[in-house]
Enzyme design. Structure first.
Site, PDB file in Angstrom:
ATOM      1  N   SER A 155      -0.477   0.570   2.697  1.00 41.77           N
ATOM      2  CA  SER A 155      -0.852  -0.002   1.645  1.00 41.77           C
ATOM      3  C   SER A 155      -1.441  -1.166   1.844  1.00 41.77           C
ATOM      4  CB  SER A 155       0.410  -0.048   0.769  1.00 41.77           C
ATOM      5  OG  SER A 155       0.140  -0.651  -0.316  1.00 41.77           O
ATOM      6  N   ASP A 319      -1.270  10.224  -4.435  1.00 45.11           N
ATOM      7  CA  ASP A 319      -1.329   8.772  -4.633  1.00 45.11           C
ATOM      8  C   ASP A 319      -2.326   8.436  -5.495  1.00 45.11           C
ATOM      9  OD1 ASP A 319      -1.444   6.098  -4.043  1.00 45.11           O
ATOM     10  OD2 ASP A 319      -1.380   6.055  -1.820  1.00 45.11           O
ATOM     11  N   HIS A 352       2.267   7.240  -3.938  1.00 49.31           N
ATOM     12  CA  HIS A 352       1.926   6.238  -3.153  1.00 49.31           C
ATOM     13  C   HIS A 352       3.055   5.910  -1.848  1.00 49.31           C
ATOM     14  CE1 HIS A 352      -0.024   2.638  -1.331  1.00 49.31           C
ATOM     15  NE2 HIS A 352       0.794   2.068  -1.727  1.00 49.31           N
TER      16      HIS A 352
END
Length: 375
Positions: A155, A319, A352
Site C-alpha cells: 500500500s 483489491d 486491499h
C-alpha cells in the site's frame, strides 16, 4: 499467534536522534527529528543483507515479534518476517521504521516542539513520501548500510519502495511494491477528504490544537476509520463475513442492527483509542500527494527511468482500492524502460488487506524473488 519457533521473539524498539535539519518537499524544514525503529536478524560483515520494511497508513516500526509482557503485541507483518519465513531473518537484517509525522514514537504532531515547549499540533509540517524516504536514508546511514538488499512495503509502503528506487537508485538492489499504485485515483482522494472532514469538523478537534485542551476528536477518528475500513475489504469478503446478518433482529432505531454496522463501529472505536488525529490528516495527505510522474509531465516511464534495481510488483484480484490495473501501470512503465521486473496478480478474496495476510502463493513469490539475491 505465530509459533515461537518461527518468530523473531521478544523485540525492543530503538530510537535514532538526528540533529541536522531535514528539508521537506513543501519548502519547510524540520529542525532535527527522531525516528523509532526495530531490527530483526543480523547485519552481515559486508553490510549487504539489509531489508527495509516501509509501513502503510496506520502501522508502525513494529513489523515482527512481540513485546515483553504484552500478549497481544504481535508485529503487523509477523507472518511475513521471521526465521524461515518469506523474509528470512536467519538470512536478512530487517529494519522496520516509523515514519515522520506518525504517532508511534517518531517525531510527529504530538511530539514536543523544542522551540515552544508545547506539542507541535497543527504546526507540524505536512510531510510526503519523498520526505519519509529521505529520513529513512539517514537512518540507513546511521546503521552503516550504504546499499539495501531490498526495500519492501504494501500500500503506502509500496509507494515508498518506488520512491526509494527513484531517489536513491544506487542504494537498493530490489524493490518489492505490493498492493500499491503510481498515484491515487480521484475516488481514493475523495475517500481521504471525507475522512479528514470527519476529523476536522469534530468539535473536539480545535484546529489541531486539541492537546492543549486535554481532549481528542474521537468521533471524527471513528468515522474516518469506518470510511477507510470499508475500502480495505472486498465486497465478496464483506458479504461472506457479514452479509445482511442482524445482531438481534430489527428494532427500528439507529443503533447498530446489522452485523456489519457493529463491526465497523468496533473498528472505529478501537482505532480512535490509539491513533492521533493530526497524524491521520498528514498521512492521508502524503498518500494524496504521491505522484512521481507529476515531475515528468505525467510520463511514469520517464519518472521511473533512474531506477536500477530489480522489481517485484504484486497485486490482488479483489483489491478495488489499489486495483491490479494500477499495478500494471507500474509494470508497463518499468517494461518500457527495459527494467528487471516480475509481476504477480494473486487471486485472493480479501480486498486491499490481502497484502497483510498469510496467503501461501503470495509468500512463496516473495521468497522466490528474494532467493535471486546473492547469499
Amino acid at each position: 499467534m505465530t509459533p515461537l519457533s518461527t518468530s523473531v521473539g521478544i523485540v525492543t524498539p530503538q530510537r535514532a536522534t538526528f540533529t541536522e535539519s531535514l528539508a521537506l518537499q513543501s519548502g519547510a524544514s524540520l529542525p532535527g527529528f527522531e525516528l523509532v525503529y526495530e531490527t530483526y536478524g543480523s547485519l552481515n560483515a559486508e553490510r549487504s543483507n539489509a531489508i527495509l520494511i516501509c509501513h502503510a497508513l496506520n502501522a508502525s516500526h513494529h513489523v515482527a515479534g512481540t513485546y515483553e509482557g504484552e500478549s497481544e503485541s504481535e508485529g503487523w507483518w509477523d507472518n511475513m518476517v521471521g526465521p524461515g519465513k518469506a523474509i528470512d531473518t536467519d538470512r536478512f537484517f530487517v529494519i522496520g521504521v516509523n515514519n515522520l509525522g506518525s504517532c508511534f514514537g517518531s517525531t510527529g504532531p504530538a511530539s514536543i516542539n523544542l522551540a515552544t515547549g508545547r506539542p507541535w499540533g497543527s504546526d507540524f509540517p505536512i510531510v510526503t513520501v519523498e520526505d519519509w524516504v529521505d529520513a529513512q536514508a539517514r537512518l540507513a546511514d546511521r546503521l552503516g548500510v550504504q546499499r539495501l538488499a531490498a526495500v519492501m512495503g504494501g500500500s503506502l509502503g509500496g509507494m515508498q519502495a518506488l520512491a526509494w528506487a527513484i531517489r536513491f537508485p544506487q542504494r537498493i538492489a530490489r524493490a518489492l511494491v505490493i498492493a500499491a499504485a503510481p498515484n491515487l485515483s480521484a475516488q481514493n482522494i475523495a475517500f481521504n477528504e471525507v475522512a479528514r472532514a470527519a476529523i476536522m469538523t469534530d468539535p473536539e478537534f480545535h484546529d489541531g490544537k486539541f492537546y492543549d485542551y486535554g481532549v481528542k476528536p474521537v468521533r471524527g477518528l471513528r468515522v474516518a476509520r469506518m470510511i477507510g475500513h470499508i475500502t480495505y475489504i472486498s465486497d465478496e469478503q464483506m458479504a461472506e463475513r457479514f452479509g445482511r446478518q442482524l445482531r438481534d433482529g430489527l428494532n427500528f432505531s439507529f443503533a447498530p442492527e446489522f452485523q456489519i454496522e457493529s463491526y465497523l463501529r468496533y473498528q472505529g472505536e478501537k482505532f480512535a483509542e490509539y491513533y492521533d488525529a493530526n497524524t491521520y490528516l498528514r498521512i492521508t495527505k502524503a498518500l494524496d500527494y504521491f505522484d512521481p510522474a507529476a515531475a515528468t509531465g505525467g510520463d511514469l516511464a520517464r519518472a521511473l527511468a533512474p531506477a536500477t534495481c530489480g522489481f517485484l510488483v504484486i497485486s490482488f484480484t479483489t483489491d478495488w482500492r489499489f486495483s491490479p490495473a494500477r499495478s500494471r501501470e507500474i509494470v508497463k512503465a518499468l517494461v518500457d524502460n527495459r527494467k528487471d521486473v516480475c509481476y504477480a496478480e494473486i487471486d485472493a478474496p480479501h480486498g486491499h488487506d490481502a497484502f497483510l495476510l498469510d496467503t501461501p502463493q503470495y509468500h512463496a513469490i516473495v521468497r522466490a524473488f528474494l532467493d535471486r539475491l546473492a547469499p
